[in-house]
Motif scaffolding. Structure first.
Motif, short mmCIF file in Angstrom:
data_model
loop_
_atom_site.label_atom_id
_atom_site.label_comp_id
_atom_site.label_asym_id
_atom_site.label_seq_id
_atom_site.Cartn_x
_atom_site.Cartn_y
_atom_site.Cartn_z
N GLU A 137 0.44 -1.23 0.10
CA GLU A 137 -0.05 -0.16 0.07
C GLU A 137 0.87 1.17 0.00
N ARG B 66 1.84 1.19 -3.15
CA ARG B 66 1.14 2.37 -4.47
C ARG B 66 0.38 3.77 -4.26
N ASP C 163 0.58 5.91 -7.09
CA ASP C 163 -0.03 6.93 -7.47
C ASP C 163 0.09 8.49 -7.54
#
Length: 103
Positions: free
Chosen positions: A3, A6, A10
């Motif tokens: 996470e 990510r 992003d």
């Protein structure tokens, strides 16, 4: 994909420098082909010239997780370097402590 990794990918794709920097530990490091940039100030300086400041985009092609590292192979686009690269991330306490960029 982890996470924390990510969130960093992003943020880069949104060209959101504040979110990108917030994804690193206080002593985080970017190693861009052997050139190291330390802490938020160093990473911002690098990113403004070579990454988010060049409207980077990362199309993730593959993700490999090995132990404490996540390797993301991506096709880089934008107004700077374009082409394939591998980004290897180390995560510590939910934040990225090191991002290493290689071919």
């Amino acid at each position: 994909m982890d996470e924390a990794v990510r969130r960093l990918v992003d943020a880069a794709n949104r060209n959101d420098i504040e979110a990108f920097l917030a994804g690193f530990t206080a002593d985080g490091v970017v190693d861009d082909w052997g050139r190291e940039f330390h802490g938020a100030e160093g990473i911002r300086h690098w990113s403004d010239r070579e990454f988010i400041g060049k409207q980077v985009s990362l199309r993730v092609d593959a993700v490999r997780e090995r132990g404490e590292e996540t390797a993301v192979t991506a096709t880089v686009g934008g107004n700077g370097f374009n082409g394939p690269s591998t980004f290897t991330f180390r995560v510590d306490g939910g934040l990225v402590s090191r991002m290493t960029i290689r071919a």
